[in-house]
Design a protein around this motif. Structure first.
Motif, PDB file in Angstrom:
ATOM      1  N   GLY B  46      18.364  14.177   3.285  1.00  0.00           N
ATOM      2  CA  GLY B  46      17.037  13.890   3.033  1.00  0.00           C
ATOM      3  C   GLY B  46      16.474  13.653   1.550  1.00  0.00           C
ATOM      4  N   ILE B  47      17.645  13.906   0.652  1.00  0.00           N
ATOM      5  CA  ILE B  47      17.369  13.751  -0.205  1.00  0.00           C
ATOM      6  C   ILE B  47      17.422  12.128  -1.515  1.00  0.00           C
ATOM      7  CG2 ILE B  47      18.336  14.214  -2.663  1.00  0.00           C
ATOM      8  CD1 ILE B  47      17.162  16.520  -1.947  1.00  0.00           C
ATOM      9  N   THR B  48      16.789  11.182  -1.174  1.00  0.00           N
ATOM     10  CA  THR B  48      16.142  10.308  -2.210  1.00  0.00           C
ATOM     11  C   THR B  48      15.347  10.376  -3.412  1.00  0.00           C
ATOM     12  OG1 THR B  48      14.204   9.665  -1.069  1.00  0.00           O
ATOM     13  CG2 THR B  48      16.279   9.101   0.088  1.00  0.00           C
ATOM     14  N   PHE B  49      16.086   9.822  -4.203  1.00  0.00           N
ATOM     15  CA  PHE B  49      14.972   9.505  -5.553  1.00  0.00           C
ATOM     16  C   PHE B  49      13.154   9.799  -6.132  1.00  0.00           C
ATOM     17  CE2 PHE B  49      18.859   7.945  -8.444  1.00  0.00           C
ATOM     18  CZ  PHE B  49      19.292   9.040  -8.182  1.00  0.00           C
ATOM     19  N   GLU B  50      13.415   8.495  -4.316  1.00  0.00           N
ATOM     20  CA  GLU B  50      11.925   7.912  -4.484  1.00  0.00           C
ATOM     21  C   GLU B  50      11.040   9.385  -3.985  1.00  0.00           C
ATOM     22  OE1 GLU B  50      10.773   4.485  -2.755  1.00  0.00           O
ATOM     23  OE2 GLU B  50       8.797   5.369  -3.524  1.00  0.00           O
ATOM     24  N   LYS B  51      11.658  10.364  -2.483  1.00  0.00           N
ATOM     25  CA  LYS B  51      11.033  11.513  -2.643  1.00  0.00           C
ATOM     26  C   LYS B  51      11.029  12.627  -3.213  1.00  0.00           C
ATOM     27  CE  LYS B  51      12.623  10.784   2.751  1.00  0.00           C
ATOM     28  NZ  LYS B  51      13.610  11.327   3.495  1.00  0.00           N
ATOM     29  N   VAL B  52      12.268  12.503  -3.937  1.00  0.00           N
ATOM     30  CA  VAL B  52      12.190  13.998  -4.958  1.00  0.00           C
ATOM     31  C   VAL B  52      10.978  13.881  -5.917  1.00  0.00           C
ATOM     32  CG1 VAL B  52      13.502  15.177  -6.285  1.00  0.00           C
ATOM     33  CG2 VAL B  52      14.457  14.022  -4.280  1.00  0.00           C
ATOM     34  N   ALA B  53      10.990  12.637  -6.791  1.00  0.00           N
ATOM     35  CA  ALA B  53      10.244  11.773  -7.931  1.00  0.00           C
ATOM     36  C   ALA B  53       8.209  11.832  -7.359  1.00  0.00           C
ATOM     37  CB  ALA B  53      10.489  10.406  -7.917  1.00  0.00           C
ATOM     38  N   THR B  54       8.267  11.298  -6.057  1.00  0.00           N
ATOM     39  CA  THR B  54       7.006  11.395  -6.119  1.00  0.00           C
ATOM     40  C   THR B  54       6.644  13.052  -5.574  1.00  0.00           C
ATOM     41  OG1 THR B  54       7.476   9.580  -3.715  1.00  0.00           O
ATOM     42  CG2 THR B  54       5.225  11.703  -3.694  1.00  0.00           C
ATOM     43  N   ARG B  55       7.263  13.979  -4.780  1.00  0.00           N
ATOM     44  CA  ARG B  55       7.042  15.487  -4.638  1.00  0.00           C
ATOM     45  C   ARG B  55       6.590  16.306  -5.733  1.00  0.00           C
ATOM     46  NH1 ARG B  55       9.345  18.698   0.061  1.00  0.00           N
ATOM     47  NH2 ARG B  55       9.194  21.185  -1.026  1.00  0.00           N
ATOM     48  N   ALA B  56       7.669  15.776  -6.794  1.00  0.00           N
ATOM     49  CA  ALA B  56       7.937  16.513  -7.993  1.00  0.00           C
ATOM     50  C   ALA B  56       7.075  16.587  -9.380  1.00  0.00           C
ATOM     51  CB  ALA B  56       8.902  16.671  -8.521  1.00  0.00           C
ATOM     52  N   GLY B  57       6.267  15.033  -8.992  1.00  0.00           N
ATOM     53  CA  GLY B  57       5.045  14.426  -9.504  1.00  0.00           C
ATOM     54  C   GLY B  57       6.016  13.725 -10.989  1.00  0.00           C
ATOM     55  N   ALA B  58       7.494  13.358 -10.548  1.00  0.00           N
ATOM     56  CA  ALA B  58       7.917  12.695 -11.734  1.00  0.00           C
ATOM     57  C   ALA B  58       7.607  11.259 -11.515  1.00  0.00           C
ATOM     58  CB  ALA B  58       9.763  13.256 -11.678  1.00  0.00           C
ATOM     59  N   SER B  59       8.606  10.346 -12.410  1.00  0.00           N
ATOM     60  CA  SER B  59       8.943   8.863 -11.997  1.00  0.00           C
ATOM     61  C   SER B  59       9.946   8.844 -11.685  1.00  0.00           C
ATOM     62  CB  SER B  59       8.506   8.321 -13.333  1.00  0.00           C
ATOM     63  OG  SER B  59       9.646   7.812 -14.441  1.00  0.00           O
ATOM     64  N   LYS B  60      10.526   7.833 -10.857  1.00  0.00           N
ATOM     65  CA  LYS B  60      11.323   7.187 -10.190  1.00  0.00           C
ATOM     66  C   LYS B  60      11.887   6.756 -11.245  1.00  0.00           C
ATOM     67  CE  LYS B  60      12.086   4.084  -6.950  1.00  0.00           C
ATOM     68  NZ  LYS B  60      12.402   2.929  -5.784  1.00  0.00           N
ATOM     69  N   MET B  61      11.998   6.151 -12.387  1.00  0.00           N
ATOM     70  CA  MET B  61      12.640   5.644 -13.499  1.00  0.00           C
ATOM     71  C   MET B  61      13.509   6.682 -13.705  1.00  0.00           C
ATOM     72  SD  MET B  61      11.190   3.533 -16.999  1.00  0.00           S
ATOM     73  CE  MET B  61      10.705   2.595 -15.810  1.00  0.00           C
ATOM     74  N   THR B  62      12.796   8.343 -13.685  1.00  0.00           N
ATOM     75  CA  THR B  62      12.952   9.216 -14.893  1.00  0.00           C
ATOM     76  C   THR B  62      14.947   9.927 -14.355  1.00  0.00           C
ATOM     77  OG1 THR B  62      10.824   9.979 -15.809  1.00  0.00           O
ATOM     78  CG2 THR B  62      12.840  11.118 -16.358  1.00  0.00           C
ATOM     79  N   LEU B  63      14.415   9.622 -12.747  1.00  0.00           N
ATOM     80  CA  LEU B  63      15.274   9.954 -12.389  1.00  0.00           C
ATOM     81  C   LEU B  63      17.056   9.658 -12.451  1.00  0.00           C
ATOM     82  CD1 LEU B  63      13.235  12.165 -10.948  1.00  0.00           C
ATOM     83  CD2 LEU B  63      13.964  12.072  -8.686  1.00  0.00           C
ATOM     84  N   TYR B  64      16.723   8.336 -12.289  1.00  0.00           N
ATOM     85  CA  TYR B  64      17.294   7.225 -12.172  1.00  0.00           C
ATOM     86  C   TYR B  64      18.677   7.095 -13.430  1.00  0.00           C
ATOM     87  CZ  TYR B  64      16.872   4.415  -7.907  1.00  0.00           C
ATOM     88  OH  TYR B  64      16.635   3.651  -6.703  1.00  0.00           O
ATOM     89  N   LYS B  65      17.723   7.548 -14.637  1.00  0.00           N
ATOM     90  CA  LYS B  65      18.251   7.599 -16.179  1.00  0.00           C
ATOM     91  C   LYS B  65      19.190   9.199 -16.333  1.00  0.00           C
ATOM     92  CE  LYS B  65      14.300   5.844 -18.633  1.00  0.00           C
ATOM     93  NZ  LYS B  65      13.161   6.468 -19.411  1.00  0.00           N
ATOM     94  N   TRP B  66      18.137  10.082 -15.441  1.00  0.00           N
ATOM     95  CA  TRP B  66      19.034  11.579 -15.497  1.00  0.00           C
ATOM     96  C   TRP B  66      20.605  11.633 -14.622  1.00  0.00           C
ATOM     97  CZ3 TRP B  66      14.187  14.944 -16.655  1.00  0.00           C
ATOM     98  CH2 TRP B  66      13.465  14.590 -17.148  1.00  0.00           C
ATOM     99  N   TRP B  67      20.304  11.124 -14.062  1.00  0.00           N
ATOM    100  CA  TRP B  67      21.264  11.300 -13.007  1.00  0.00           C
ATOM    101  C   TRP B  67      22.042   9.663 -12.093  1.00  0.00           C
ATOM    102  CZ3 TRP B  67      16.956  14.312 -12.551  1.00  0.00           C
ATOM    103  CH2 TRP B  67      17.194  15.420 -12.696  1.00  0.00           C
ATOM    104  N   PRO B  68      23.414   9.862 -11.975  1.00  0.00           N
ATOM    105  CA  PRO B  68      23.908   9.010 -11.071  1.00  0.00           C
ATOM    106  C   PRO B  68      24.078   8.384  -9.964  1.00  0.00           C
ATOM    107  CG  PRO B  68      25.488  10.373 -11.703  1.00  0.00           C
ATOM    108  CD  PRO B  68      23.940  10.788 -12.562  1.00  0.00           C
ATOM    109  N   SER B  69      23.273   8.995  -8.936  1.00  0.00           N
ATOM    110  CA  SER B  69      22.996   8.870  -7.822  1.00  0.00           C
ATOM    111  C   SER B  69      22.404  10.037  -7.511  1.00  0.00           C
ATOM    112  CB  SER B  69      24.264   8.513  -7.058  1.00  0.00           C
ATOM    113  OG  SER B  69      24.784  10.372  -7.066  1.00  0.00           O
ATOM    114  N   PRO B  70      21.515  10.406  -5.731  1.00  0.00           N
ATOM    115  CA  PRO B  70      20.669  11.065  -5.578  1.00  0.00           C
ATOM    116  C   PRO B  70      21.994  12.534  -5.154  1.00  0.00           C
ATOM    117  CG  PRO B  70      19.985   9.157  -4.662  1.00  0.00           C
ATOM    118  CD  PRO B  70      21.561   8.781  -5.276  1.00  0.00           C
ATOM    119  N   GLY B  71      22.806  11.914  -4.877  1.00  0.00           N
ATOM    120  CA  GLY B  71      24.361  12.898  -4.303  1.00  0.00           C
ATOM    121  C   GLY B  71      24.122  14.265  -5.826  1.00  0.00           C
TER     122      GLY B  71
END
Lengths: 206, 206
Positions: B46-71
């Motif tokens: 159930g973990i994707t960058f898009e879903k986590v970013a939306t629910r956490a109120g953060a930008s998807k770009m930020t998540l891509y910068k901080w973690w190499p993969s959703p896993g």
């Protein structure tokens, strides 16, 4: 792909192949040996009904009839291939028998590609209920029972304390090996197997 | 998807969000808490960058910068969530401390959905080298060291024999629990934890 609703049992009669006929049992054996060889060459992702059927000289339809999925075929092939390696001797000396079986088991787990293949089966079973069922029914449960039977025999002759649950011993010997296989960090070798037996038989208390 | 080449480190400055700003550490914490909650609701798939970013109120770009993969994000979220549960006490009595830690650990492994989630991580790591690296580096290795440190302390005060390798003990206690989790057949409960400690401290020889 229209044959998945048929029962997954070997047909009673022979099957045609080219101009000859082979008994079903012979075809089944050939398919399992082929799948086992392919499994050890390329791992679980390399197993498809199409590839196995072509190489074994069997029809894909036959494979669909006999196995519910390529994973189930791969698992039966693996089990058939390693069955002898996992045999459990009874020399009358439980320490010697545990040590011999664990040396053989560690050799299997660290051999390429059998070790990675069993790790892949257990790994895939965490998200594949059908594979988990096959693994539990055909591998985990009967393997645990064989070991527990030998340990119960050792209790009967006073080599292991009567109040020990043999099933817990299984987790502390074979389970400990799976731990080093699936979550690697420390060496999985015969010295480790010897330490497992020594710690558990003698106790670690100072 | 154009940001995967950037270094996976938190930016130094604050990030804009709507009309306000949140410090990077605060955003990071919110993302981890959100991912942890989602992980425990729906598991690893159930973990994707898009879903986590939306629910956490953060930008998807930020998540891509901080973690190499959703896993990798999911794994750090899991680790952050369970860190406290896995703490290792030192009361001076090794039997009591091992028993207390194992009771807590068994509770974690059998709790839904934390138990299935760790089984899924270990399972997926068998065919995902990046996840296997993260698991080994951030979980398996440091967890083994914490337990080994406590066991070494017990050796220093004579509660465990000096010649015992603490790392083997880790496999015979925690590894035994993972075995019942990943290859289920027998109950994984506090009675099992007690039997593990008793067998190993006292020895099973008759």
């Amino acid at each position: 792909m229209g044959h998945v609703d048929e029962p997954h049992e070997p047909p009673k009669g022979p099957e045609r192949r080219g101009r000859g006929r082979r008994p079903a049992a012979e075809v089944r054996q050939a398919v399992l040996e082929t799948a086992g060889a392919m499994l050890f060459e390329a791992g679980l992702p390399g197993i498809t009904f199409e590839k196995v059927a072509t190489r074994a000289g069997a029809s894909k339809m036959t494979l669909y009839k006999w196995w519910p999925s390529p994973g189930a075929l791969a698992f039966e092939a693996y089990f058939t291939a390693v069955e002898d390696t996992l045999a459990f001797a009874d020399t009358g000396d439980i320490e010697r028998d545990l040590t011999a079986q664990l040396h053989s088991f560690v050799g299997l787990l660290t051999g390429r590609p059998a070790g990675p293949v069993i790790a892949q089966f257990v790994g895939a079973a965490q998200t594949d209920p059908a594979l988990a069922d096959a693994l539990a029914k055909h591998y985990v449960h009967p393997r645990r029972r064989l070991a527990a039977d030998r340990l119960t025999g050792a209790q009967r002759v006073g080599q292991i304390r009567a109040e020990v649950d043999p099933q817990v011993v299984v987790d502390q010997l074979w389970g400990a090996c799976y731990h080093r296989l699936m979550m690697p960090d420390e060496p999985l070798d015969t010295a480790f197997a010897d330490a497992l037996v020594d710690n558990l038989l003698r106790g670690i208390r100072g």
